[in-house]
Each structure stands twice: as C-alpha cells, then as structure tokens.
Enzyme design. Structure first.
Site, mmCIF file in Angstrom:
data_model
loop_
_atom_site.group_PDB
_atom_site.id
_atom_site.type_symbol
_atom_site.label_atom_id
_atom_site.label_comp_id
_atom_site.label_asym_id
_atom_site.label_seq_id
_atom_site.Cartn_x
_atom_site.Cartn_y
_atom_site.Cartn_z
ATOM 1 N N CYS A 128 58.238 -29.779 -91.914
ATOM 2 C CA CYS A 128 58.222 -28.330 -92.147
ATOM 3 C C CYS A 128 58.165 -27.968 -93.622
ATOM 4 C CB CYS A 128 59.425 -27.662 -91.476
ATOM 5 S SG CYS A 128 61.026 -28.219 -92.096
ATOM 6 N N GLU A 147 64.992 -21.674 -88.529
ATOM 7 C CA GLU A 147 64.412 -22.574 -89.521
ATOM 8 C C GLU A 147 62.951 -22.775 -89.140
ATOM 9 O OE1 GLU A 147 65.939 -23.225 -92.090
ATOM 10 O OE2 GLU A 147 68.001 -22.748 -91.548
#
Length: 436
Positions: A256, A222
């Site tokens: 993110c 991720e």
C-alpha cells in the site's frame, strides 16, 4: 428461498452470535489488567516464533511462490518487533495521563483514563496477510479489547493456517477468526462493533465506512492511493533508482505504501530509467525462478495487464526492467513513460510492479503535480538540500514520509501510521494503536 441465500443468512447469524459472545466476555471483564494483556501478547509472540516455517509455506502457497525471506523480513519480524514494543510500553501506556487545570479549577486535578472499547473488528487484506492481521490485533489486545478478524478470501492457505494457530494459542473468548467471500465481508462490516479497522482499497473502504455508519461504529481506514516519489536534482540517480526499485518491487509492488509513480528532473529521465533497469536485474537476477513474488491471483494479474495495455495503446512507452517473459503469475516489472494523465495507470493505485515516470522542470512544479491529486498514503523525497526537504514536507500532505529511501517510516513503532482523506483516516502502530 435458494440454498445460497439460506447459507448467507446462517453465516450472518453466526457472525452476530460470535460478536455477542465476545461482547458478553468483555462485559464480564471490562478492563483486563496489564498481566492479562501481557499474556495475550506473549501468546501471539509464541504463535509467530514457533510456526515460522508453516506460516511462510502457507503464504507462499497463496502467492504461488513467495520466498520465505520476504515473509520473514516483511511480515514476521515487524510483527514480532511490534509485539515486543507493545509489551515493553504497555504499563506506561495504561497509566492515567495527568492534564493541567486552569487556576479557577484548582486545587482540583484532571486525568485521562484509557479504557477498552469492548470488541474491535479488523478486516485484513491479502497483500500482507500476516502483518496486517497481527499489527492491529496486537494494538487491540494491548488496549484490553476482544477481537474479531475477517481474513481475505484471496489467501485460503494462510486463512486455514492462521485460524488453526489462533485456536491453538489464544482463548476464543478473546479472538475470533472469520473467513469467507464478499458477502461475509459485507456482513462483517455492518456488525455493531465498538471499533472497526479496515485495510484495503479506497473503493472498498467507502463501502466499509457506509456499512459501519448504520450503527455509528467508529472506523480506522488504512487505504492507499498513488504515493509519489520525487527525485531531487541533487541526488545520485543510481542510489535513488536502487531504493525506488527496492520499495517498488518488494512483494511485486503489492504494497500500500509502494512508490506508485516517480517524478524526476526532465534532463534525468533517460539516466533514471536506465539505472532502474540495472538495479532491477541486480536485485532480482533470477526473477522467473526465485525471489520475485507473483501477483496474488488471475484477476489482479489481468488488471495489471489491462493498465499496461491501455497506457501503451494511448502512446506511452513501456520499458521492461527484466529480460524475458513472465511465467505463471509473475508479471515482469516495467517503467512507463509518457502515459496520458487520464489513463487508468495514472488515475488508479497500481498495486503492482509497474512504475510510471513523470518529468518536471523545478521542485515547485513537482510539488504542484502532487498537490493536484488526491492526498497519498505515503510520499518519498530524494534530495540533500535541507531547504528543498523542508519545502516538500511543508507544502505537501500525506499519511507519512520517508526522505532518501522508501517504506521505512511504516516500520517505526513510535510513528503513527495512517492516511489522510482518500488514503485513509485514523492511525495506529505503537501508542497510537493503543489509543485508537
């Protein structure tokens, strides 16, 4: 041999021994029943519910003053929601899944059985140190796995808190918490796990994947990247600015899936910048004192300042969104226009409260701009015309999309979460996490 080298070897041996102990426990009970998994998820819920104040205080200490409301809304509540979803769906997920068989195989039948892999490794970043530990941990436990978690060295207060709470609430035969610096992280990445999930930067993700490849450990990465935000010509600029600023400045941009840059119609540039400034001051009226999160440490603060200084030196215009200078590690948010395409601000994931704005003439140009760059973790489009929405969804590739807002897709447990290419590989959340 130096004292430092000796310490590193001892730590490495300790990590391997801890993995071996978890693997031995997994062999003794390779497919734990639903009741065992439900109990573990319930213990995680209790850990969060009974220690909210302590958790918020520890994370605030690491961020030099993150308000409890932000930790509650962005970390504790989503973690509890995910745990509740896992518990509700677990028995259904565990049932064998029937598959059709061709005529020449009948009357035979075919099924998929979901079996625990064994021991999963999870590497947690510093930006959301609770949620990005609990979410994959819940998935791994729901799937019946033992887990080793490596926490970030940038969050020492949280690390001590979490390690203490895990030892109190969970059996050590199920979950091990590991702390330490880059050397420990590198050793952790190279352990022969049955699966390894890493959340962090693309650069470090490459190293993690290379280390895992030595033992052919399957990985879920991720990562991040430059998530674009396209403002359609038919969308109200004030509303768009409010939602972009909210998504960009939560946790001071250290997210993110934060909008990394905005694409706006050329004729709307000035109005959009002005609207962003109004919204930033409305959402964070006391930004130097309360509500606006600091940059995690001096190293990251220096990086943000370097990105800004280079862009300004190369002709970009910097528009501060707040009045006055920052204090401590609070970095004033800013809009940057006219930044050269090859400057670091436009090439690297920003991961802070700086928002470059780029203009476009028509939607095809905006889409082309996005597609000429590495595929992002998230993409945001603001517009009402269904044909334009369809064009953006069809003609771009990203890990996930929210239309007419930011960040929200990551909060839905029924949606898989993950990147594509440079922004990651593999998915989790909900059933996808169980299956991973």
């Amino acid at each position: 041999m130096s004292e430092q080298a000796t310490a590193t070897i001892i730590e490495s041996q300790s990590l391997k021994a801890r993995l071996d102990r978890l693997r031995s426990a997994a062999r003794q009970a390779p497919c734990p029943p639903a009741d065992t998994r439900q109990k573990l998820l319930g213990q995680l819920e209790a850990l969060l519910k009974e220690n909210r104040d302590r958790i918020c205080a520890a994370i605030s200490d690491d961020f030099d003053g993150r308000v409890p409301e932000e930790t509650l809304v962005l970390e504790i509540f989503p973690s509890l929601q995910g745990l509740a979803h896992n518990r509700k769906q677990l028995k259904r997920w565990m049932k064998p899944e029937s598959k059709s068989v061709a005529l020449w195989f009948q009357p035979g039948s075919a099924r998929v059985h979901y079996q625990p892999l064994g021991v999963a490794g999870i590497i947690v970043p510093w930006n959301y140190p609770l949620f990005l530990a609990i979410s994959p941990l819940a998935a791994a436990l729901a799937a019946g796995n033992r887990v080793m978690i490596k926490l970030s060295e940038a969050t020492p207060h949280w690390n001590r808190c979490f390690a203490d709470l895990v030892a109190k609430y969970l059996d050590p035969d199920w979950v091990e918490v590991v702390t330490g610096g880059p050397e420990v992280g590198a050793e952790f990445s190279a352990l022969p796990f049955d699966h390894l999930l890493f959340t962090g930067s693309t650069a470090v993700g490459r190293k993690v994947m290379a280390a895992a490849s030595e033992h052919l450990v399957p990985v879920t990465l991720e990562l991040g990247g430059k998530s674009p935000c396209i403002i359609g010509a038919d969308f109200d600029l004030g509303t768009a600015a409010a939602r972009v600023i909210s998504g960009k400045l939560v946790n001071a941009g250290q997210t993110c899936i934060a909008p990394d840059y905005a694409l706006v119609p050329e004729e709307s540039l000035t109005a959009f910048v002005d609207a962003c400034r109004v919204e930033a001051q409305k959402q964070f009226p006391d930004w130097r004192v309360h509500g606006y999160t600091s940059i995690i440490d001096a190293k990251q603060l220096a990086r943000q300042q370097s990105l800004l200084d280079e862009a300004r030196a190369r002709g970009a215009t910097v528009t501060p969104l707040f009045e006055g200078d920052g204090a401590g590690r609070k970095l004033p948010a800013a809009i940057v226009t006219g930044a050269p395409d090859d400057c670091a601000l436009m090439q690297e994931e920003i991961f802070g409260p700086l928002l470059p704005v780029v203009t476009y003439h028509d939607l095809e140009e905006a889409i082309r701009y996005v597609n000429e760059r590495p595929r992002p973790l998230a993409l945001y489009y603001f517009g009402h015309e269904q044909s334009d929405i369809g064009q953006v969804l069809t003609c771009t590739v990203s890990g996930g999309v929210t239309v007419n807002d930011t960040l929200l897709h990551a909060a839905l447990d029924e949606l898989p979460f993950g990147g594509v290419g440079p922004s990651g590989m593999g998915q989790y959340h909900g059933f996808e996490g169980f299956r991973t």
